[in-house]
Design an enzyme around this catalytic site. Structure first.
Site, short mmCIF file in Angstrom:
data_model
loop_
_atom_site.label_atom_id
_atom_site.label_comp_id
_atom_site.label_asym_id
_atom_site.label_seq_id
_atom_site.Cartn_x
_atom_site.Cartn_y
_atom_site.Cartn_z
N VAL A 121 0.75 -1.40 0.05
CA VAL A 121 -0.10 0.07 -0.01
C VAL A 121 0.98 1.26 -0.24
O VAL A 121 1.77 1.31 0.52
CB VAL A 121 -0.81 -0.03 1.25
CG1 VAL A 121 -1.79 1.30 1.36
CG2 VAL A 121 -1.53 -1.15 1.33
N CYS A 122 0.42 2.12 -0.58
CA CYS A 122 0.95 3.70 -0.70
C CYS A 122 -0.09 4.68 -1.16
O CYS A 122 -1.30 4.04 -0.78
CB CYS A 122 2.17 3.85 -1.53
SG CYS A 122 1.69 3.40 -3.45
N ARG A 123 0.36 5.78 -1.42
CA ARG A 123 -0.74 6.84 -1.69
C ARG A 123 -1.33 6.52 -2.96
O ARG A 123 -2.85 6.41 -2.76
CB ARG A 123 -0.19 8.23 -1.66
CG ARG A 123 -1.08 9.47 -1.61
CD ARG A 123 -0.54 10.56 -2.16
NE ARG A 123 -1.52 11.43 -2.52
CZ ARG A 123 -2.09 11.76 -3.75
NH1 ARG A 123 -1.89 11.02 -4.81
NH2 ARG A 123 -3.11 12.62 -3.86
#
Length: 194
Positions: free
Chosen positions: A71-73
């Site tokens: 997960v990231c932005r």
């Protein structure tokens, strides 16, 4: 650039939410900066910033024996983390399609902390400020406008290579660092959950 293989590894927010709600939730590794993670993250996610993940991927591999969702932005850093872990031999990798932006837009549950600007917004502010300042000052100082041209070239290169040197530099500022991710604590948490 997105490949068919990375698209196949994407997991929609709705699909991830269903897995979590039915007790089959994968390990969630959030590869954003500690400050971004503290601002908002998916409950149960482990914060392992991209640089830390790359540096300690061999150590992490021993404790990631089930499906892992990165997960990231927006998905770009997670895709880089996916590549790093896949090169190290970890199967069962997925990327949250659209990242935290899509997760929040879907109304999925989050843990919130003190609000901070995400890295992409900080890059836009710094790059835009440099271009604006040197463009205006270039009216009085010949050639100074070329600094803005150099920033534009750097941003173009960053888009083509899916990297961001300015983002890496900004991530080292105290505002973005926060407490350093303790890889031993993350590994201990992963081990305890096994």
């Amino acid at each position: 650039m997105t490949t068919d293989a990375s698209r196949a590894a994407a997991l929609t927010p709705a699909a991830l939410r269903e897995l979590i709600e039915h007790g089959r939730g994968p390990r969630l590794l959030d590869v954003r900066t500690p400050a971004e993670f503290r601002t908002v993250h998916i409950p149960g996610a482990y914060n392992v910033p991209l640089a830390t993940l790359r540096e300690h991927r061999a150590e992490l591999l021993n404790h990631l024996d089930e499906e892992v969702v990165l997960v990231c932005r927006s998905g770009a850093r997670a895709a880089q983390a996916e590549q790093a872990l896949a090169e190290a031999g970890l199967p069962n990798l997925r990327v949250l399609d659209g990242g935290m932006t899509a997760w929040e837009s879907a109304g999925a549950p989050v843990n919130r902390g003190v609000a901070r600007w995400d890295m992409e917004r900080q890059v836009r502010l710094v790059a835009g400020s440099i271009v604006l300042t040197t463009g205006l000052a270039g009216l009085f100082v010949p050639g100074l406008h070329l600094v803005g041209t150099a920033i534009g070239a750097g941003l173009t290169y960053a888009a083509v290579k899916n990297t961001c040197t300015m983002g890496v530099l900004l991530s080292k500022l105290p505002y973005n660092r926060g407490p350093r991710t303790d890889i031993r604590a993350v590994v201990a948490s992963l081990r305890d959950r096994s």
